[in-house]
Motif scaffolding. Structure first.
Motif: not given
Length: 205
Positions: A106-115
């Motif tokens: 999961x740490x590879x995803x980068x910047x993201x919003x949490x729904x």
């Protein structure tokens, strides 16, 4: 006069009743079916409905030279396993889109919003505990995630909803994630992502 069929001796695969009475059977008796137990993940949606969850992302619009992504994430210290029951992608574009399914850290995803659009599948007055799993989404520049693998590629027709039902056969451990990545290709892609899963504690009393 023809003898009634009910008066004739019965047979078991050609063997008279006398062999049956002696306990002889020409074929082995099949083993009884395996019973679901409390420790079986397939029993959990039935035994504890508060462990089943679902949620979706907002609309994700992909700009030129970027990719959009949506993910089901199991946080590192969640202490649960996520069993993916169903996932869907809705293509709002008037052109087909390609989605790559990625599994990894999961740490590879980068910047993201949490729904915030995540809920228990058991609707009641006394609310169930919040889900440990998270749905995250966003967009960014194209790059290859080093700590994972692209396991599948799907094509989604325009203005349709499609997906798959792993029925719990895809299991996401703590610190891991399932990601659908949609690159910009031709017309600007626009899509949303839905997932349904259940959670099982890593350690049960």
């Amino acid at each position: 006069m023809t003898k009634s069929p009910y008066a004739r001796p019965s047979y078991y695969y050609g063997l008279p009743d006398m062999y049956m009475q002696m306990g002889y059977f020409p074929f082995p008796t099949p083993p009884p079916p395996a019973q679901l137990t409390r420790n079986s993940p397939y029993a959990h949606p039935l035994t504890d409905p508060c462990q089943s969850f679902m949620g979706q992302t907002e609309h994700i619009d992909v700009s030129d030279g970027e990719y959009g992504f949506a993910s089901l994430v199991n946080p590192l210290r969640s202490s649960v396993l996520l069993y993916v029951n169903q996932w869907l992608l809705t293509n709002f574009s008037s052109a087909p889109i390609q989605a790559q399914i990625w599994f990894g850290k999961a740490s590879s995803i980068g910047k993201a919003k949490t729904s915030s659009q995540v809920t228990s599948g058991y609707i009641q007055l006394a609310a169930c505990p919040a889900a440990q799993g998270q749905i995250r989404f966003g967009s960014g520049g194209a790059h290859d995630e080093p700590d994972g693998v692209f396991a599948s590629t799907r094509i989604f027709p325009p203005l349709t909803t499609a997906g798959a039902e792993p029925h719990g056969q895809w299991v996401i451990g703590p610190g891991m994630a399932m990601v659908l990545r949609v690159p910009h290709a031709g017309e600007k892609p626009s899509f949303s992502f839905f997932a349904n899963w259940w959670e099982q504690p890593l350690y049960e009393a």
